[in-house]
Motif scaffolding. Sequence first.
Motif, short mmCIF file in Angstrom:
data_model
loop_
_atom_site.label_atom_id
_atom_site.label_comp_id
_atom_site.label_asym_id
_atom_site.label_seq_id
_atom_site.Cartn_x
_atom_site.Cartn_y
_atom_site.Cartn_z
N MET A 51 -9.72 14.90 20.95
CA MET A 51 -8.84 15.47 21.87
C MET A 51 -9.64 14.43 23.45
SD MET A 51 -9.29 19.40 22.89
CE MET A 51 -8.81 20.50 21.76
N HIS A 54 -7.54 10.58 21.82
CA HIS A 54 -5.81 10.90 21.82
C HIS A 54 -5.22 11.34 23.45
CE1 HIS A 54 -5.25 10.41 17.69
NE2 HIS A 54 -6.32 11.14 17.58
N GLU A 56 -5.52 13.92 25.40
CA GLU A 56 -4.67 15.45 25.64
C GLU A 56 -5.99 16.16 26.23
OE1 GLU A 56 -5.20 16.56 21.50
OE2 GLU A 56 -3.10 15.33 21.34
N TRP A 57 -6.60 15.79 27.66
CA TRP A 57 -7.39 16.28 28.70
C TRP A 57 -6.92 17.96 28.74
CZ3 TRP A 57 -11.61 13.75 28.70
CH2 TRP A 57 -11.47 12.57 28.73
N GLU A 58 -5.58 17.56 28.83
CA GLU A 58 -5.74 19.23 29.15
C GLU A 58 -5.63 20.06 27.46
OE1 GLU A 58 -1.24 21.82 30.46
OE2 GLU A 58 -1.35 19.90 30.64
N ALA A 59 -5.63 19.79 26.83
CA ALA A 59 -6.16 20.83 26.14
C ALA A 59 -7.22 20.98 25.84
CB ALA A 59 -5.66 20.23 24.33
#
Length: 231
Positions: A51, A54, A56-59
């Motif tokens: 994460m 990529h 994908e900090w919200e995830a």
Amino acid sequence: MKTIGLIGGMSWESTVPYYRLINESVRARLGGLHSAKLLLHSVDFHEIEAMQRHGEWEAAGARLAEAARGLEAAGAEVLLIGANTMHRVAPAVEAAVRIPLLHVADATAQAIAAAGLRRVGLLGTRFTMEQAFYRQRLRAHGLDVRVPDEGDRAQVHRIIYEELCVGRMLPRSRECFRAVMARLVERGAEGIVLGCTEIGLLVDAADAPVPLFDTTRLHAEAAVAWALADV
């Protein structure tokens, strides 16, 4: 004594020192056979690292928020995120629970101020050194924060993920960190923030001509001070 909730596993190599340091600090303060009241939620770092890589900090924030809710439900009264980089998602964690989150950068900044210093060099992952979330938190405490140049940042980041997170402590990497820290001192740093929880596994006070601020130790000690405030 209040119960500490620790979100760990990022990496587990540094979660082990967190557990040890928290318990050592409780024993030093209370003596005898005392140890910490502590709950641990250890994540799979393989998933978290993907994460991060990529963006994908919200995830990632949702994953840590879920862990935080579980710790709160289990009885934790204060939270720690056992990773400097993952304080990037601290707001998501704070929003998910009613109990306080002790921010690693706050504990670190308070120690720097207590030492009478203002200009510090920051080492950590590329995310911690280059993104604003960590530097701004330190600067909110009145600190002048300096990071290595691009080449040094790349080396530090690589050593953290390819070596320290998998338990490899290599002499050549220690020499690399010594050189990076020396260059920060040449640029005016009065102290160095070890802004990744694994860095303290590789270097210590003997490796730099200025004070080192080990965020793992400082964060753990801040948690114990909070947990024992009413004891």
